[in-house]
Design a protein around this motif. Sequence first.
Motif, PDB file in Angstrom:
ATOM      1  N   UNK A   1     -11.764  -6.932  -0.086  1.00 27.45           N
ATOM      2  CA  UNK A   1     -11.353  -5.653   0.494  1.00 27.45           C
ATOM      3  C   UNK A   1     -12.087  -5.475   1.817  1.00 27.45           C
ATOM      4  N   UNK A   2     -11.337  -5.083   2.856  1.00 29.49           N
ATOM      5  CA  UNK A   2     -11.971  -4.797   4.139  1.00 29.49           C
ATOM      6  C   UNK A   2     -11.160  -3.740   4.883  1.00 29.49           C
ATOM      7  N   UNK A   3     -11.638  -3.369   6.072  1.00 28.89           N
ATOM      8  CA  UNK A   3     -11.051  -2.253   6.818  1.00 28.89           C
ATOM      9  C   UNK A   3     -10.583  -2.712   8.188  1.00 28.89           C
ATOM     10  N   UNK A   4      -9.518  -2.058   8.665  1.00 21.61           N
ATOM     11  CA  UNK A   4      -9.096  -2.225  10.049  1.00 21.61           C
ATOM     12  C   UNK A   4      -8.330  -0.978  10.467  1.00 21.61           C
ATOM     13  N   UNK A   5      -8.869  -0.260  11.442  1.00 20.61           N
ATOM     14  CA  UNK A   5      -8.217   0.970  11.873  1.00 20.61           C
ATOM     15  C   UNK A   5      -8.155   1.980  10.746  1.00 20.61           C
ATOM     16  N   UNK A   6      -6.959   2.523  10.500  1.00 22.97           N
ATOM     17  CA  UNK A   6      -6.772   3.501   9.426  1.00 22.97           C
ATOM     18  C   UNK A   6      -6.538   2.841   8.078  1.00 22.97           C
ATOM     19  N   UNK A   7      -6.491   1.534   8.030  1.00 24.41           N
ATOM     20  CA  UNK A   7      -6.063   0.820   6.829  1.00 24.41           C
ATOM     21  C   UNK A   7      -7.224   0.289   5.999  1.00 24.41           C
ATOM     22  N   UNK A   8      -7.011   0.300   4.679  1.00 24.20           N
ATOM     23  CA  UNK A   8      -7.849  -0.449   3.745  1.00 24.20           C
ATOM     24  C   UNK A   8      -6.989  -1.616   3.259  1.00 24.20           C
ATOM     25  N   UNK A   9      -7.474  -2.827   3.486  1.00 19.80           N
ATOM     26  CA  UNK A   9      -6.673  -4.020   3.239  1.00 19.80           C
ATOM     27  C   UNK A   9      -7.255  -4.805   2.068  1.00 19.80           C
ATOM     28  N   UNK A  10      -6.401  -5.126   1.107  1.00 18.78           N
ATOM     29  CA  UNK A  10      -6.784  -5.905  -0.072  1.00 18.78           C
ATOM     30  C   UNK A  10      -6.053  -7.239  -0.015  1.00 18.78           C
TER      31      UNK A  10
ATOM     32  N   UNK B   1       1.899  -9.919   7.188  1.00 20.98           N
ATOM     33  CA  UNK B   1       0.984 -10.907   7.751  1.00 20.98           C
ATOM     34  C   UNK B   1      -0.200 -10.111   8.279  1.00 20.98           C
ATOM     35  N   UNK B   2      -1.273 -10.155   7.541  1.00 19.33           N
ATOM     36  CA  UNK B   2      -2.322  -9.138   7.667  1.00 19.33           C
ATOM     37  C   UNK B   2      -3.195  -9.301   8.906  1.00 19.33           C
TER      38      UNK B   2
ATOM     39  N   UNK C   1      -5.493 -16.981  -2.307  1.00 22.93           N
ATOM     40  CA  UNK C   1      -4.247 -16.994  -1.539  1.00 22.93           C
ATOM     41  C   UNK C   1      -4.204 -15.742  -0.671  1.00 22.93           C
ATOM     42  N   UNK C   2      -4.798 -15.791   0.543  1.00 22.66           N
ATOM     43  CA  UNK C   2      -4.901 -14.582   1.375  1.00 22.66           C
ATOM     44  C   UNK C   2      -3.571 -14.084   1.934  1.00 22.66           C
ATOM     45  N   UNK C   3      -2.470 -14.784   1.669  1.00 32.07           N
ATOM     46  CA  UNK C   3      -1.164 -14.260   2.086  1.00 32.07           C
ATOM     47  C   UNK C   3      -0.696 -13.139   1.163  1.00 32.07           C
ATOM     48  N   UNK C   4      -1.326 -12.977  -0.002  1.00 30.10           N
ATOM     49  CA  UNK C   4      -1.019 -11.859  -0.893  1.00 30.10           C
ATOM     50  C   UNK C   4      -1.821 -10.644  -0.425  1.00 30.10           C
ATOM     51  N   UNK C   5      -1.112  -9.690   0.153  1.00 33.81           N
ATOM     52  CA  UNK C   5      -1.756  -8.573   0.854  1.00 33.81           C
ATOM     53  C   UNK C   5      -1.214  -7.246   0.344  1.00 33.81           C
ATOM     54  N   UNK C   6      -2.121  -6.280   0.161  1.00 38.34           N
ATOM     55  CA  UNK C   6      -1.768  -4.894  -0.132  1.00 38.34           C
ATOM     56  C   UNK C   6      -2.534  -4.008   0.840  1.00 38.34           C
TER      57      UNK C   6
END
Length: 607
Positions: free
Chosen positions: A35-44, A11-12, A49-54
């Motif tokens: 694609x965006x950033x948060x902290x050390x993470x790159x989030x796709x 749950x991103x 369907x934004x529940x599909x997260x990598x």
Amino acid sequence: MAAKIQKTGIWSSNPGTVRGAQTCLEGDPKGKKMLYLNGNNVIIRDIEDPTQVTIFNDHARATTSARWAPSGYYVASADERGMLKIWDPNNIGEAKVKEYQPISGPIMDMAWTEDSKRLVVVGEGRENGGAALIVDTGTSCGTISTLGRTSTCDVRQKRPYRAVIGADSYVVKLFEGPPFKYKSQYQEHNNFVQKVRYAPNGEMFVSGGSDGKLFLRGGDQGELLKDLGETREKGKAHIGSIYGISWSDDSKKILTSSADKTAKIWDVETGQAVTEFTFGTDLEHQQLGCLWQGDFLLSLSLSGNINYLDPNDPSKPCRIVQGHQKRIVSIAVNEDRSKVFAGSYDGVTTWWDSKTGLAKTVEGRKKPTLITQIDYKEGKLSTVGMDDTMRLIDDQTLEYMDDSCGLDSQPQSVCRGSGGLTVVGGIQKVTIVRGSNKASVLEVTYNGTAVDIHPNQSEVAIGDEMGNIHVYTLAGDTLTEKTSFKAHCEAITRCRYSPGGEYLAVASASKAVEVYHHHCDYAQDLDRKNYKHNAKITDLAWSPDGKHYATTALDGSVYVWGLEKPNPIQAMKVHGRAATNCVVWLDNASFVTGGDDACLRTASVTF
């Protein structure tokens, strides 16, 4: 089958934002993902369907920029140390990651050539703020000369290649290549240049800055074509800084977002704004990024909200994706476990649908500043924070109630019981609250680092910073000390009664957890000292049937323990490089954890 913990979902978090700075919000070449950033993470995330997260979490420092290669097979991302990583978004964790350090400071933006073989980066280096390199080898393919902070760049997606950069020196520079070399520069902006972007057809590029100006230039020679918005108020495209620019696929329209709390669609041919989107009047409604992907138009708020825009109804977003931006410190679940509540240290509380994994931010006039802990019971959520106040959230309206309770000391723990009861452990004080009214205050000689109420509401257990457990009988709103005992050698971080009340599990900063029998004067159960976590335990929660309990720790691990065996089932690095701070069970075989990565993670356990 061997007992194990299996990660099942993410749950991103939402994008991390900083006031006064453009925020990375990019799309894939197929127009399906963002694609965006948060902290050390790159989030796709999938846009539809934004529940599909990598999540790519290989960076050791906070990420600053990322960009998808035109081929779609690679993503380049960078961090505040200047480390550039090239990786496969379709095979995260398995494919080899290439690492380079093209400049000596933070990389603020980057752009690929259309063959996905070269990369231009800009940022804040000590000697030079830009570089051009060949992706396969990391060797230079030109000189991107810029001094000082350079926030943005882009590359023309056809030959002959052109690279354009925008700097805090108010300058837009054009380079030709490869190898890339300086061609010309322009200084129509009178403030920082925040964003430059080429049109998909390569015929034009546009620059936007903190002066609210938007200039359209020729893609080959950089000649000025239009000053978009020169006929508008004050001769500006926006009355605030422009932080986001994104082109439509046909290169005929431009989407911009601004600190003036609006986003606009511009017609390139006429130079006029054809649609203006509004979001609100509060500071959190400033728009720091945008993305035009096929039929989807997105704009990013300072609050981290991702707004889906509908040109046919620009008065409000047609959809808002919400979540946390900062580390999650506490989570709770309602009685039927359909809602998971999460609180982050920046004062944001969200509720998540446990079936869909989608979140909504809890609103209300009296929001806390910094949250310490939350707890749920009988349709209300109690929250305590660094502002020495206990606040209530109504489960039906999902808003903070107007009434709040001021506390006499800084709260460190909270537990909610039946009948509107809340017990707050603080610095040398234990406070009993009924509804939102302070019922009684007990002066103590310790700090209440953990608190829990027995299921029959006859006793209250409180842990302190010295590793002691203090047990009180509860009669009405009065606490009377019953017993105390040494549970651990370091501070108690969490104590929890089992659902049936037979056991009290106690976790501490000493990395150990112990279980005590309630009906046997808190005699110790199995000795578990040989099965410690490798770091401080941050939370503990019992499964609904009371047969197992889960613990989380600063090293990112989650352990699931049974009552019959001293050794736990272990899962390491549940939140990647981040600490795991809190846990609740969804049912007897699955749970949710919250971590420093601002994400919630779901997992199932097989016994």
